[in-house]
Scaffold this motif. Structure first.
Motif, short mmCIF file in Angstrom:
data_model
loop_
_atom_site.label_atom_id
_atom_site.label_comp_id
_atom_site.label_asym_id
_atom_site.label_seq_id
_atom_site.Cartn_x
_atom_site.Cartn_y
_atom_site.Cartn_z
N ALA A 70 0.71 -1.19 -0.13
CA ALA A 70 -0.09 0.05 0.11
C ALA A 70 0.79 1.42 0.05
O ALA A 70 0.66 2.15 -0.75
N LEU A 71 1.75 1.28 0.86
CA LEU A 71 2.69 2.36 0.88
C LEU A 71 3.58 2.67 -0.31
O LEU A 71 3.79 3.96 -0.88
N PHE A 72 4.08 1.55 -0.81
CA PHE A 72 4.60 1.58 -2.13
C PHE A 72 3.78 2.52 -3.38
O PHE A 72 4.29 3.12 -4.10
N SER A 73 2.56 1.60 -3.54
CA SER A 73 1.73 2.20 -4.32
C SER A 73 1.36 3.40 -4.15
O SER A 73 1.29 4.33 -5.27
N VAL A 74 1.34 4.02 -2.87
CA VAL A 74 1.13 5.65 -2.88
C VAL A 74 2.28 6.54 -3.03
O VAL A 74 2.12 7.37 -3.71
N THR A 75 3.61 5.78 -2.84
CA THR A 75 4.74 6.40 -3.35
C THR A 75 5.00 6.67 -4.49
O THR A 75 5.43 7.83 -4.90
N VAL A 76 4.42 5.72 -5.45
CA VAL A 76 4.52 5.76 -6.98
C VAL A 76 3.63 7.16 -7.64
O VAL A 76 4.44 7.80 -8.48
N MET A 77 2.89 7.82 -6.62
CA MET A 77 2.10 8.94 -7.25
C MET A 77 2.80 10.04 -7.13
O MET A 77 2.80 11.06 -7.79
N GLY A 214 3.67 11.49 -21.97
CA GLY A 214 4.06 10.26 -21.57
C GLY A 214 4.43 10.00 -20.20
O GLY A 214 3.82 8.96 -19.57
N GLY A 215 4.88 10.94 -19.59
CA GLY A 215 5.16 10.84 -18.18
C GLY A 215 3.95 10.64 -17.16
O GLY A 215 3.82 9.58 -16.69
N PHE A 216 3.11 11.33 -17.64
CA PHE A 216 1.74 11.28 -16.82
C PHE A 216 0.94 10.17 -17.28
O PHE A 216 0.69 9.31 -16.26
N LEU A 217 1.02 9.69 -18.40
CA LEU A 217 0.37 8.52 -18.76
C LEU A 217 1.00 7.39 -18.07
O LEU A 217 0.32 6.34 -17.54
N ALA A 218 2.27 7.22 -18.05
CA ALA A 218 3.11 6.01 -17.44
C ALA A 218 2.67 6.21 -15.96
O ALA A 218 2.37 5.12 -15.15
N VAL A 219 2.65 7.22 -15.21
CA VAL A 219 2.81 7.30 -13.75
C VAL A 219 1.26 6.87 -13.30
O VAL A 219 1.04 6.02 -12.63
N SER A 220 0.25 7.28 -14.14
CA SER A 220 -1.25 6.99 -14.09
C SER A 220 -1.29 5.61 -14.15
O SER A 220 -2.17 4.89 -13.41
N PHE A 221 -0.88 4.90 -15.18
CA PHE A 221 -1.18 3.59 -15.49
C PHE A 221 -0.40 2.71 -14.32
O PHE A 221 -1.11 1.72 -13.73
N VAL A 222 0.67 2.96 -13.79
CA VAL A 222 1.24 2.10 -12.83
C VAL A 222 0.54 2.53 -11.43
O VAL A 222 0.22 1.51 -10.61
N GLU A 223 0.26 3.87 -11.20
CA GLU A 223 -0.84 4.06 -10.14
C GLU A 223 -1.83 2.95 -9.83
O GLU A 223 -1.96 2.41 -8.83
N TRP A 224 -2.62 3.06 -11.07
CA TRP A 224 -3.90 2.38 -10.86
C TRP A 224 -3.77 0.82 -10.93
O TRP A 224 -4.36 -0.14 -10.30
N LEU A 225 -2.80 0.42 -11.67
CA LEU A 225 -2.38 -1.03 -11.68
C LEU A 225 -1.82 -1.45 -10.43
O LEU A 225 -2.28 -2.75 -9.86
N LEU A 226 -0.99 -0.90 -9.58
CA LEU A 226 -0.67 -0.97 -8.18
C LEU A 226 -1.80 -1.04 -7.25
O LEU A 226 -1.81 -1.87 -6.26
N ALA A 227 -2.74 -0.13 -7.37
CA ALA A 227 -3.91 0.05 -6.67
C ALA A 227 -4.63 -1.52 -6.79
O ALA A 227 -5.19 -2.09 -5.57
N GLY A 228 -4.81 -1.84 -8.05
CA GLY A 228 -5.42 -3.02 -8.29
C GLY A 228 -4.76 -4.17 -7.47
O GLY A 228 -5.13 -5.42 -7.04
#
Length: 874
Positions: A70-77, A214-228
C-alpha cells in the motif's frame, strides 16, 4: 473546432448542475440503487460479526506485506509532482516535493478518485516554496485530467477481456460506463494537443510536450495497476483464491463506478461494485466484505493518517488565511475553464479538513471499541488473557470498553470544534480504551488503532485551542441521540453474533468466556447511563464562556470614560440598554459591543475607536470568537468601513438605508411640504404643546410615559439590541420630547440619542404615541424636534434606518438581496417596511446605506434568522 464546442457546452451545463448539487445528490443515489438491485441477495447475507472475525484472523506477516504494498503504491504517485517540477522548472527540494506529494495524494485518495481534491492541498503546500498560485492553477489543470488516464487504459484491457470481468459488466449501464472511461484516453490525447487546450485550459501556454504527456500516462497507469494489485494482495491474505488479473479487473470496474457516481471517494458505488465483483468470482459474502474493509484501511486510511501527521506542522493555516486566499488570489486569476474544475470551492474545506478527519477518527475509535466488545473474541486469545488476568478483570475491561467507546463517539463533536478540554479527555480515554480492549481479550489490533489515533491527536495538539463550544438544546439532543444509536448498534451486533458462537462451541466454554444475550442489555444500559452522566457533567461544569458576560455597572462607567476621549456613532447610545457585552480590543483603545445568539457574536455597528486600529481590532475580535467556536457578524456597518471588513475576509449584505436630515436646510415651506405645514398649524390651533424634558424624571412623569408606551405596544413584547426599549435606566440617558394635548395629557413622545463624540448630530430612538392620537401627531412632533435641535446648534438629525430600503432592486443583484426586496414589497403584514420608508421620506432626508458583514462560510438566511431572534429577544 465547431464539432468540439457543442460537446464542451454540454459539459459546461453538466458542471453547472453539479455545482447546484443536483447531480452530486441524484447520481450517487441512482448508482447505488442500481448496484443494490444487481446484488441484493449477496449484500443482504453479509454478517458484520463474521466480517470482524475474518479481519482478526489476519496474520502479522500479512499486515506487514499489505502495508508495504500500500505504501509503495502511494509513493509511486510522487511521479506526478516530479513531472510538474520538471515541466514548469520549479525549484523545490526533492525531500519537500516527496512530502508535499504524499500529503496531497493521500488526501485526494481519501476524498476523491479524480485528482481534483488534491489540487487544492498541493497548491497551498507549493505556495510555501514560493510557487505562484496562478502557476499552480495551470499545473493542476494539466495534472487533474491526467490522473484518470491510467484507469482509462485499464478500461480498455477490461473491454478486450485481458482482465476477465465480463460477468460484472453484463448490464448496459456498467458497460456504457466502462466504454465511456475507455474513450476518455483518446479524447484526452486529442484535447491536450489542440490549440483549443492551450488557449482555454492552459492559459495561452504552448501545447503539452509528448514527454510530459508520456510521463503522466506512465505514472497514472502504474498507479492504478498497483492499486489493483494491493486489492489482490488484500484478498489473498484473507484467504481467497481470486486470480490477479480478475482482481485488477474487478478493482478497475469498481473505480469507474466510483468516479461516475460523483460521490466523495466513490463511497457507496465503489464499495458495492467491489463486493459484487467478488461475489461473482465466488468469494464468500463475509470474506468479500472483510477484503473491502481491509483494502479501504490500508490503501486509503493508513496512508492518509501518515499524511495527516506530515501535514500537522506543514499545513495548519487559520480560517482567515484561507478566506484571504479565496478572496484575493483565486477570483482574480481564474477564468471560466478553470472554474470548470470547481476551484476555489475545494479550498473552503481545507482549513478544517484535518481536524474534521481527526474527529472522524475519534468517532471511528468509539465505533471500533463497540464493535470489538459486541463481537465474540477469539477463543485462544481469551484463554491466554485469562492466564494473565482474572475473569472479573476481563469482565470489567469489557464493560469499560463499551462505556469508553460510547463516550468517544460523543467526544468527536468536541474534537471537531477544536475544544481543548475535549482533546484532553479524548487522550485519556484513548489510552484507557487501548488498555481495556487489550485486557478484555488480548485485542491488540484495536489497541494499536487507538494508539495511532492518539499519536495523530498529539501531533496535532496545537490545533485544539478553543476554550469551549456552543452548547444548545440541539447539540445536547444530538449527543443523546448518538448515545442511543450507539447502544442500539452495540446490542444489534452482539445479539446477531451470538447464534453463530453457540453453534461452534460447547456450552460450558460459552458460559465462561462469552457474553450472554441478557448481559448485552445490562452492559448497554450501564454504558448509556454512564454516557448520560458524562454529558451532564460536561455541560454543568464546562468553563463559563466570556462571550456571555453581562453588562454591569462597572461596564457603564468604563463606557462613559471611553466616550470622554473617543468618538461614538449613531448606535453608541444603545449600549445603555445593557443587553450587550463589551469587548475591549487594542489595549482598551477600541470598543466592540456585541450580543450572542446561538453560535454567533453579533457586533452592533462599527467598532468604536481610532480608525488606524480598527482592522487589528476586528482581527482580534475574530480570534476571540473563534476561541469559543463562535462566528463574528457585524450588523449595521457603514460604507466607509467596508474596505476594512473586506480585507479581513467578510462578505456583505445590504440591510437598508439610514435617513439623515440636514437641519441647516430643513424647511416646511413650499408646495411640497404643504401637508406638514397644515398639520403643524392645526395642532397649534387645537392647543397641542411641544415640550422637552431633561432627566432625571419624576415618578409621576415616568408613569405617564409608561402609559403611552404600553398603549403603543398593545401587549407586544419589547425588542432590543439594535432597537431601544422602554427601560427606566435607558430612557433617562437622554432628553424626552413630547406633545401634550389641550387637557395636558401626553399623546406622543420620542427619546433622543446623543451622538457621542459629535455634538452636531442627534438621533431619535423610541417613537411612541397613543392609539387615539390625531393623524399627523408624529409629523408635528418631528417638526418641533428639528426646530429645537437646530436652536441647540445641531446640524444633522438621524432618523434611523429603513430596513430593506433600496435592497435588491438591480437586475444583477445578489439572490439574497432579491429575496429581501420581495420581503420589503410584500411583507407589510409582519413589518411596515414601506410605511416606515414613506414616513421618513416626508422630511426630505438624504439616505446612506447600511450593511451586514459576515464570514463567507456562513449561510445568509440562517444569519438573518438569528438576527431577527436576537433583536426580538429582550
Amino acid at each position: 473546432m465547431k464539432t468540439i464546442r457543442p460537446f464542451f457546452r454540454t459539459i459546461w451545463i453538466y458542471m453547472n448542475l453539479y455545482k447546484l448539487l443536483l447531480l452530486r445528490i441524484l447520481v450517487p443515489i441512482a448508482v447505488v440503487l442500481l448496484l443494490l438491485r444487481e446484488g441484493h441477495s449477496h449484500f443482504a447475507s453479509i454478517d458484520i460479526a463474521e466480517v470482524y472475525r475474518e479481519l482478526k484472523q489476519l496474520r502479522l506477516s500479512g499486515v506487514m506485506e499489505l502495508l508495504f504494498f500500500a505504501l509503495f503504491s502511494v509513493t509511486v504517485m510522487s511521479g506526478y509532482d516530479l513531472i510538474i517540477r520538471s515541466h514548469y522548472r520549479l525549484e523545490i527540494p526533492t525531500g519537500k516535493l516527496l512530502k508535499y506529494s504524499w500529503i496531497a495524494n493521500t488526501f485526494n485518495n481519501f476524498v476523491s478518485f479524480a485528482g481534483i481534491a488534491g489540487a487544492g492541498v498541493r497548491t497551498l503546500l507549493y505556495k510555501k516554496q514560493h510557487v505562484p498560485a496562478k502557476k499552480m492553477i495551470i499545473a493542476n489543470l494539466l495534472l487533474a485530467p491526467s490522473v484518470v488516464t491510467g484507469l482509462s487504459m485499464l478500461a480498455w484491457l477490461d473491454l478486450l477481456n485481458v482482465f476477465p470481468v465480463h460477468r460484472l459488466i453484463n448490464n448496459a449501464w456498467m458497460l456504457m460506463a466502462l466504454v465511456g472511461m475507455a474513450l476518455y484516453l483518446p479524447f484526452y490525447l486529442l484535447v491536450q494537443r489542440t490549440s483549443f487546450f492551450s488557449k482555454w485550459l492552459n492559459n495561452n501556454h504552448s501545447r503539452t510536450s509528448w514527454r510530459t504527456l508520456g510521463g503522466f500516462l506512465a505514472v497514472s497507469f502504474v498507479e492504478w495497476l498497483l492499486a489493483g494489485t494491493v486489492f489482490w494482495v488484500t484478498s489473498v491474505e484473507l484467504g481467497t483464491s481470486i486470480p490477479l488479473l480478475t482482481a485488477i479487473g474487478v478493482f478497475s470496474v469498481a473505480a469507474v463506478a466510483g468516479i461516475i457516481s460523483l460521490a466523495p471517494g466513490g463511497i457507496g458505488s465503489f464499495d458495492l461494485t467491489l463486493l459484487l465483483g467478488l461475489h461473482l468470482s465466488g468469494v464468500d459474502p463475509a470474506l468479500s466484505a472483510a477484503v473491502l474493509v481491509l483494502f479501504r484501511l490500508f490503501y486509503f486510511v493508513v496512508p492518509w493518517m501518515i499524511g495527516i501527521g506530515l501535514s500537522a506542522q506543514e499545513m495548519a493555516p487559520s480560517r482567515e488565511k484561507f478566506g484571504a486566499v479565496t478572496a484575493t488570489i483565486w477570483e482574480s486569476s481564474l477564468n471560466r475553464w478553470q472554474r470548470f474544475w470547481s476551484w476555489p470551492g475545494q479550498y473552503r474545506l481545507l482549513s478544517d479538513i484535518g481536524v474534521l478527519m481527526l474527529a472522524l477518527l475519534v468517532f471511528g475509535s468509539g465505533f471500533v471499541l463497540l464493535l470489538s466488545a459486541a463481537t465474540p473474541g477469539l477463543l485462544y486469545r481469551l484463554k491466554f488473557t485469562e492466564q494473565l488476568v482474572t475473569l472479573p478483570v476481563m469482565a470489567l475491561s469489557y464493560q469499560m470498553s463499551v462505556i469508553i467507546g460510547m463516550i468517544l463517539i460523543v467526544l468527536a463533536r468536541g474534537i471537531k470544534f477544536r475544544v481543548k478540554r475535549a482533546y484532553r479527555a479524548t487522550v485519556v480515554l484513548l489510552i484507557a480504551g487501548a488498555v481495556f480492549t487489550f485486557v478484555k481479550a488480548f485485542d491488540f489490533e484495536e489497541a494499536l488503532f487507538l494508539m495511532i489515533v492518539l499519536l495523530l491527536l498529539w501531533i496535532s495538539r496545537e490545533r485544539f485551542y478553543r476554550e469551549a463550544a456552543p452548547v444548545s438544546w440541539k447539540s445536547s439532543l444530538t449527543m443523546i441521540s448518538f448515545t442511543l444509536l450507539s447502544t442500539v448498534f452495540y446490542l444489534w451486533i452482539g445479539l446477531n453474533s451470538q447464534p453463530d458462537t453457540e453453534k461452534s462451541l460447547p456450552p460450558n466454554v460459552i458460559a465462561r468466556y462469552f457474553v450472554q444475550p441478557n448481559e448485552y442489555f445490562v452492559s448497554g444500559a450501564v454504558a448509556a447511563l454512564a454516557v448520560f452522566a458524562f454529558i451532564g457533567t460536561w455541560v454543568m461544569f464546562r468553563p463559563k464562556r466570556e462571550v456571555q458576560k453581562p453588562f454591569s455597572t462597572k461596564d457603564a462607567e468604563e463606557v462613559q470614560r471611553f466616550f470622554r476621549t473617543h468618538k461614538g456613532n449613531a448606535l453608541s447610545h444603545l449600549l445603555y440598554l445593557r443587553d450587550k457585552s463589551l469587548f475591549w480590543a487594542q489595549d482598551g483603545n477600541v470598543l466592540i459591543p456585541y450580543g450572542s445568539i446561538r453560535d454567533k457574536l453579533v457586533v452592533l455597528g462599527d467598532p468604536l475607536g481610532p480608525r488606524p486600529l480598527l482592522r487589528a481590532a476586528i482581527e482580534e475580535f475574530y480570534r476571540f470568537a473563534d476561541r469559543y467556536a463562535m462566528i463574528p457578524v457585524f450588523y449595521q456597518v457603514t460604507p466607509e468601513h467596508l474596505p476594512i471588513y473586506h480585507d479581513t475576509g467578510f462578505r456583505f449584505f445590504k440591510l437598508g438605508e439610514e435617513a439623515f436630515v440636514d437641519l441647516r436646510t430643513f424647511t416646511i415651506k413650499g408646495r411640497k411640504n404643504a401637508d406638514l405645514r397644515n398639520a403643524r398649524n392645526r395642532f397649534e390651533r387645537e392647543g397641542y404643546l411641544f415640550e422637552v424634558v431633561e432627566p432625571p424624571f419624576s415618578e409621576t412623569f415616568f408613569a405617564e410615559l409608561k402609559r403611552v408606551s404600553d398603549a403603543w405596544l398593545g401587549g407586544r413584547q419589547e425588542k432590543g439590541f439594535s432597537l431601544g426599549a422602554f427601560d427606566r435606566f435607558y430612557v433617562e440617558q437622554g432628553p424626552i420630547t413630547l406633545i401634550r394635548d389641550a387637557l395636558d395629557r401626553i399623546v406622543a413622545f420620542t427619546t433622543i440619542m446623543p451622538h457621542h463624540g459629535d455634538p452636531n448630530v442627534l438621533s431619535v430612538d423610541l417613537m411612541r404615541h397613543l392609539p387615539d392620537a390625531p393623524n399627523g401627531t408624529m409629523d408635528v412632533l418631528f417638526i418641533k424636534l428639528f426646530e429645537w435641535a437646530r436652536e441647540r446648534g445641531c446640524e444633522t438629525f438621524n432618523l434611523g434606518m429603513a430596513p430593506l430600503a433600496n435592497v435588491g432592486g438591480a437586475s444583477n443583484a445578489m439572490r439574497g438581496e432579491k429575496m429581501a426586496r420581495f420581503v420589503f414589497q410584500y411583507g407589510s403584514h409582519w413589518y411596515g417596511f414601506e410605511g416606515l420608508r414613506r414616513f421618513k421620506e416626508k422630511f426630505n432626508p438624504h439616505w446612506e446605506p447600511r450593511f451586514m458583514a459576515y464570514p463567507p462560510s456562513v449561510s445568509l438566511p440562517i444569519v438573518l434568522v438569528d438576527l431577527v431572534r436576537l433583536i426580538s429577544r429582550r
